[in-house]
Design an enzyme around this catalytic site. Structure first.
Site, PDB file in Angstrom:
ATOM      1  N   ASP A 177      -8.747   2.554   5.554  1.00  0.00           N
ATOM      2  CA  ASP A 177      -9.294   1.239   5.830  1.00  0.00           C
ATOM      3  C   ASP A 177     -10.093   0.839   4.609  1.00  0.00           C
ATOM      4  O   ASP A 177     -10.792   1.669   4.021  1.00  0.00           O
ATOM      5  CB  ASP A 177     -10.158   1.252   7.093  1.00  0.00           C
ATOM      6  CG  ASP A 177     -10.296  -0.143   7.687  1.00  0.00           C
ATOM      7  OD1 ASP A 177      -9.334  -0.936   7.593  1.00  0.00           O
ATOM      8  OD2 ASP A 177     -11.364  -0.456   8.232  1.00  0.00           O
TER       9      ASP A 177
ATOM     10  N   LYS B 227       0.827  -1.205   0.000  1.00  0.00           N
ATOM     11  CA  LYS B 227       0.000   0.000   0.000  1.00  0.00           C
ATOM     12  C   LYS B 227       0.862   1.255   0.000  1.00  0.00           C
ATOM     13  O   LYS B 227       0.571   2.222  -0.693  1.00  0.00           O
ATOM     14  CB  LYS B 227      -0.912   0.010   1.236  1.00  0.00           C
ATOM     15  CG  LYS B 227      -2.056  -0.933   1.069  1.00  0.00           C
ATOM     16  CD  LYS B 227      -3.196  -0.802   2.028  1.00  0.00           C
ATOM     17  CE  LYS B 227      -2.967  -0.188   3.333  1.00  0.00           C
ATOM     18  NZ  LYS B 227      -4.070  -0.480   4.274  1.00  0.00           N
TER      19      LYS B 227
ATOM     20  N   TYR C  54      -7.427  -9.769  -2.028  1.00  0.00           N
ATOM     21  CA  TYR C  54      -8.454 -10.386  -2.876  1.00  0.00           C
ATOM     22  C   TYR C  54      -8.222 -10.095  -4.367  1.00  0.00           C
ATOM     23  O   TYR C  54      -9.072 -10.439  -5.194  1.00  0.00           O
ATOM     24  CB  TYR C  54      -9.841  -9.875  -2.467  1.00  0.00           C
ATOM     25  CG  TYR C  54     -10.218 -10.223  -1.040  1.00  0.00           C
ATOM     26  CD1 TYR C  54     -10.803 -11.451  -0.728  1.00  0.00           C
ATOM     27  CD2 TYR C  54      -9.975  -9.336   0.010  1.00  0.00           C
ATOM     28  CE1 TYR C  54     -11.145 -11.772   0.586  1.00  0.00           C
ATOM     29  CE2 TYR C  54     -10.308  -9.652   1.325  1.00  0.00           C
ATOM     30  CZ  TYR C  54     -10.891 -10.867   1.604  1.00  0.00           C
ATOM     31  OH  TYR C  54     -11.221 -11.197   2.904  1.00  0.00           O
ATOM     32  N   ASP C  55      -7.093  -9.465  -4.718  1.00  0.00           N
ATOM     33  CA  ASP C  55      -6.836  -9.100  -6.116  1.00  0.00           C
ATOM     34  C   ASP C  55      -7.018 -10.255  -7.109  1.00  0.00           C
ATOM     35  O   ASP C  55      -7.549 -10.032  -8.202  1.00  0.00           O
ATOM     36  CB  ASP C  55      -5.429  -8.497  -6.275  1.00  0.00           C
ATOM     37  CG  ASP C  55      -5.370  -7.039  -5.841  1.00  0.00           C
ATOM     38  OD1 ASP C  55      -6.440  -6.441  -5.610  1.00  0.00           O
ATOM     39  OD2 ASP C  55      -4.255  -6.498  -5.725  1.00  0.00           O
TER      40      ASP C  55
HETATM   41  P1  IMP Z   1      -6.792  -2.564   4.722  1.00  0.00           P
HETATM   42  O1  IMP Z   1      -7.794  -1.890   5.564  1.00  0.00           O
HETATM   43  O2  IMP Z   1      -6.364  -1.723   3.585  1.00  0.00           O
HETATM   44  O3  IMP Z   1      -5.657  -3.171   5.493  1.00  0.00           O
HETATM   45  O4  IMP Z   1      -7.524  -3.758   4.005  1.00  0.00           O
HETATM   46  C1  IMP Z   1      -8.157  -4.811   4.710  1.00  0.00           C
HETATM   47  C2  IMP Z   1      -8.092  -6.048   3.854  1.00  0.00           C
HETATM   48  O5  IMP Z   1      -8.805  -5.819   2.636  1.00  0.00           O
HETATM   49  C3  IMP Z   1      -6.679  -6.478   3.441  1.00  0.00           C
HETATM   50  O6  IMP Z   1      -6.104  -7.324   4.395  1.00  0.00           O
HETATM   51  C4  IMP Z   1      -6.950  -7.205   2.146  1.00  0.00           C
HETATM   52  O7  IMP Z   1      -7.367  -8.519   2.410  1.00  0.00           O
HETATM   53  C5  IMP Z   1      -8.130  -6.438   1.572  1.00  0.00           C
HETATM   54  N1  IMP Z   1      -7.667  -5.409   0.619  1.00  0.00           N
HETATM   55  C6  IMP Z   1      -7.442  -4.089   0.869  1.00  0.00           C
HETATM   56  N2  IMP Z   1      -7.050  -3.461  -0.250  1.00  0.00           N
HETATM   57  C7  IMP Z   1      -7.011  -4.389  -1.209  1.00  0.00           C
HETATM   58  C8  IMP Z   1      -6.663  -4.350  -2.588  1.00  0.00           C
HETATM   59  O8  IMP Z   1      -6.295  -3.324  -3.174  1.00  0.00           O
HETATM   60  N3  IMP Z   1      -6.743  -5.513  -3.244  1.00  0.00           N
HETATM   61  C9  IMP Z   1      -7.131  -6.675  -2.658  1.00  0.00           C
HETATM   62  N4  IMP Z   1      -7.452  -6.773  -1.391  1.00  0.00           N
HETATM   63  C10 IMP Z   1      -7.404  -5.631  -0.657  1.00  0.00           C
END
Ligand code: IMP
Length: 194
Positions: A69, A13, A151-152
């Site tokens: 988030d 990220k 989940y990409d």
């Molecule tokens: P976070 O809040 O950005 O840490 O996202 C929470 C969860 O959502 C991550 O652990 C991933 O499983 C999923 N996630 C967040 N952003 C992406 C993305 O760009 N692609 C795929 N999965 C994502």
């Protein structure tokens, strides 16, 4: 160059967002400002979690910062995994297990509609701002591709024929939930306009 703390420990990220910000801003990592502990995320919404993380950093460092988030919201699952996306299958960030569980929960389901939603909470000069980015799409029947994370390999954005994991980082950033939320953040930081 303006310095802003990005409250994340996720290297994927960090590089995605730094690329979107360009040269105008220098992202400071949590480690660089001495925060090594995990920041609690106990809110029941993406907005709540993003604010919780940003407030934690602001209280500790007293500097401009933002936190994000993200959740994957699947229509046939009533919006799940949503705020629980990171810990869907286990209490760690096990991407493979999360993807497997998602496919299992959608077995036999013809409605594959889903969206990624990102909320960014910015604290600038002590004031709080929220930015949202959404990308609509669908959950594929199988995993494809090995770029990106999370989940990409299962997410096909609307209007595309491949998953996020089959796209270059540039292509993903140009249409992604996070890309859209960060674009709003960058416009605000540059022009001061919401
Ligand atoms: P976070 O809040 O950005 O840490 O996202 C929470 C969860 O959502 C991550 O652990 C991933 O499983 C999923 N996630 C967040 N952003 C992406 C993305 O760009 N692609 C795929 N999965 C994502």
């Amino acid at each position: 160059m303006k310095r802003v703390i990005f409250a994340t420990n996720n290297a994927h990220k960090l590089s995605e967002v730094q690329a979107l910000l360009g040269d105008a801003f220098e992202l400071v990592t949590l480690k660089e400002c001495g925060i090594v502990e995990d920041i609690t995320e106990t809110a029941s919404t993406l907005e709540g979690n993003a604010l919780q993380k940003a407030r934690y950093v602001y209280e500790k460092c007293g500097a401009d910062c933002f936190a994000d988030d993200t959740g994957l919201e699947v229509e046939a699952l009533g919006g799940e995994p949503g705020v629980h996306s990171a810990r869907y299958a286990t209490d760690g960030h096990d991407f493979a297990a999360n993807n497997k569980l998602l496919l299992k929960n959608l077995e036999g389901q013809s409605n594959r509609k889903a969206r990624f939603r990102t909320v960014i909470a910015l604290i600038l000069d002590g004031k709080e701002y929220l930015f949202e980015g959404i990308v609509e799409g669908a959950i594929a029947q199988n995993e494809s591709g090995c770029e990106g994370f999370g989940y990409d390999p299962l997410f096909v954005p609307s209007g595309e024929i491949t998953t996020f994991a089959q796209m270059s980082a540039e292509k993903k950033n140009s249409i992604s939930h996070r890309g859209r939320a960060v674009a709003k953040l960058v416009n605000f930081l540059k022009d001061g306009k919401l």
